[in-house]
Motif scaffolding. Structure first.
Motif, short mmCIF file in Angstrom:
data_model
loop_
_atom_site.label_atom_id
_atom_site.label_comp_id
_atom_site.label_asym_id
_atom_site.label_seq_id
_atom_site.Cartn_x
_atom_site.Cartn_y
_atom_site.Cartn_z
N ASP A 1 -12.28 5.35 0.02
CA ASP A 1 -11.53 4.84 1.17
C ASP A 1 -11.90 3.40 1.49
O ASP A 1 -11.68 2.91 2.60
CB ASP A 1 -11.75 5.73 2.39
N LYS B 1 -4.31 11.29 -9.42
CA LYS B 1 -4.32 10.99 -8.00
C LYS B 1 -5.55 11.55 -7.26
O LYS B 1 -6.15 10.84 -6.42
CB LYS B 1 -3.04 11.49 -7.33
N LYS C 1 0.83 -1.20 0.00
CA LYS C 1 0.00 0.00 0.00
C LYS C 1 0.86 1.25 0.00
O LYS C 1 0.54 2.25 -0.65
CB LYS C 1 -0.93 0.01 1.23
N GLN C 2 1.97 1.19 0.73
CA GLN C 2 2.88 2.33 0.76
C GLN C 2 3.41 2.63 -0.64
O GLN C 2 3.59 3.79 -1.00
CB GLN C 2 4.05 2.04 1.71
N GLU D 1 -7.10 3.80 -4.98
CA GLU D 1 -5.74 4.30 -5.18
C GLU D 1 -4.75 3.15 -5.31
O GLU D 1 -3.84 3.19 -6.15
CB GLU D 1 -5.33 5.21 -4.02
N VAL E 1 -4.21 3.83 2.52
CA VAL E 1 -4.42 3.88 1.07
C VAL E 1 -5.69 3.10 0.76
O VAL E 1 -5.80 1.92 1.14
CB VAL E 1 -3.22 3.27 0.30
N GLU F 1 -1.21 6.52 7.22
CA GLU F 1 -0.63 6.20 5.93
C GLU F 1 -1.58 5.33 5.11
O GLU F 1 -1.17 4.52 4.29
CB GLU F 1 0.71 5.49 6.12
N LEU G 1 -8.28 9.41 -4.58
CA LEU G 1 -8.37 9.62 -3.14
C LEU G 1 -9.81 9.71 -2.65
O LEU G 1 -10.06 9.75 -1.43
CB LEU G 1 -7.62 10.90 -2.75
N ARG H 1 1.36 5.01 -2.79
CA ARG H 1 1.26 6.43 -2.44
C ARG H 1 2.01 7.31 -3.43
O ARG H 1 1.73 8.50 -3.57
CB ARG H 1 1.80 6.67 -1.03
N THR I 1 -3.16 2.89 -9.02
CA THR I 1 -1.75 3.31 -9.04
C THR I 1 -0.86 2.17 -9.49
O THR I 1 -0.02 2.33 -10.38
CB THR I 1 -1.30 3.79 -7.65
#
Length: 400
Positions: A267, A260, A144-145, A239, A235, A233, A264, A148, A243
């Protein structure tokens, strides 16, 4: 008896031996490191008053900059740079804390020995603190990081885990090495000494006070009190999926940045299937068995709780045609270069997946219906445009 001897005996002489201690927090990633680092960075004066100096390379308390992460010929490499030595050389406190989760990348003995030599130049005692999270849970969070960002192979998560579809990274030698907790920690214990390594389980139930800040301070044993910090943090599913898919397709960073904001808006939590999560975890069964016998003990015999009931039977970690039907109108209006080309690339990629995957009849029927709806939503047939002066002419009523 000589008078000078009586005088010496009457004097109490205290010799203070200055022993410097380094508390070296090495991660792992996605075990609350950012929250811990920020809490210590923002409350460094409270630490100082308790006798602990906190050093960091980053403005948010992270010292991972002491490790270079590079990717060459499909493999990820990790190297200790000079910044760790420079950081420690500037320390003055007798008890010092450094937090750098990138140190958990190191798996070669000579690299770990280099860290030990650098630390031993300035400190008499080194305590290595590490937090471990069950591999499947850590991998989802770490990937997930990587979602970003807006560029491939820029973050360490992108370099290590890649951008293939799904909640988990494709299995590779680098993935096997990174998640083989036992082999890696055995090296750290051999180099620094078994008594120097403090291994903690990262779970709310196992942490002192229920959070990593309280737990870490308890390990210090200095009666320090800091307010816990929570770093968001998160995501969302949209996303994450878009991404990774767009990076996999090679979409330009400038276009991804424009897309992006629309990602967002969602959620929804991304979750793989229960079967996929268990399969990923069980790849490390042998390593976790040894980990259980040496560093962590769990009734499962595999160092971690083996309850996978938190995962659904059917995951949502892949893009459906219904997703595309909802997202494509936003993609077309985002101001990116050649939006129709990206739309077609996404649809073509989806069709190729449908050919490769062994869908059940029900799932395949639903995907095809959604594909028809997706195409109809963006379908457009231009009408014949007549010049303005044609409207002034009288139209013929006969075909002759």
């Amino acid at each position: 008896m000589r008078p000078e001897i009586d005088i010496l005996r009457s004097i109490k002489i205290t010799v203070h031996i200055r022993m410097r201690i380094l508390y070296l927090h090495i991660g792992f990633h996605k075990t609350g490191s950012s929250s811990l680092q920020l809490a210590m960075k923002e409350q460094v004066q409270a630490l100082d008053q308790a006798g602990f100096g906190f050093l960091s390379l980053g403005k948010k308390g992270n010292s991972s900059g002491c490790i270079d992460v590079c990717k060459e010929k499909g493999r990820v490499h990790f190297q200790v740079n000079s910044r760790l030595d420079e950081l420690l050389a500037a320390s003055r406190s007798e008890q010092v804390i450094v937090s750098a989760e990138h140190l958990s990348y190191l798996y070669q003995r000579d690299r770990i020995e280099l860290v030990q030599r650098v630390c031993s130049k300035y400190f008499d005692k080194i305590v290595v603190i590490v937090y471990l999270r069950r591999q499947d849970l850590q991998a989802i969070s770490f990937k997930k990081q990587g979602a970003r960002g807006a560029a491939s192979n820029r973050s360490s998560s992108s370099k290590l885990l890649g951008h293939d579809e799904g909640a988990f990274p494709s299995f590779s030698k680098d993935i096997e090495i990174y998640y083989d907790y036992f082999t890696k920690l055995k090296l750290w214990a051999d180099v620094f000494g078994a008594d120097s390594l403090k291994v903690r389980l990262f779970s709310r139930e196992a942490l002192h006070g229920g959070d990593i800040v309280s737990d870490f301070l308890a390990l210090l044993g200095g009666g320090v009190e800091l307010s816990a910090r929570r770093v968001n943090e998160g995501v969302g599913r949209k996303e994450f999926l878009l991404t990774h898919k767009l990076l996999e397709l090679g979409v330009a960073e400038s276009d991804l940045i424009k897309l992006k904001p629309m990602m967002l808006e969602d959620d929804t939590q991304l979750l793989p299937s229960r079967g996929d999560a268990k399969q990923f975890f069980m790849r490390f069964k042998n390593s976790n068995h040894l980990l259980n016998n040496t560093f962590l003990s769990n009734d499962s015999g595999l160092a971690f709780d083996t309850d996978f009931s938190g995962y659904p039977e059917q995951g949502n970690d892949w893009i459906t045609v219904r997703d595309l039907s909802e997202w494509i109108p936003e993609i077309l209006s985002a101001g990116i270069q050649r939006p129709e080309g990206l739309r077609d690339a996404l649809l073509a990629d989806k069709l190729q997946q449908m050919v490769r995957k062994k869908f059940s009849g029900e799932v395949l029927t639903q995907e095809l219906e959604d594909l028809a709806n997706c195409l109809s939503a963006s379908a457009y047939i231009a009408k014949d445009q007549q010049p303005w002066y044609r409207a002034l002419k009288k139209k013929k009523t006969s075909g002759r």
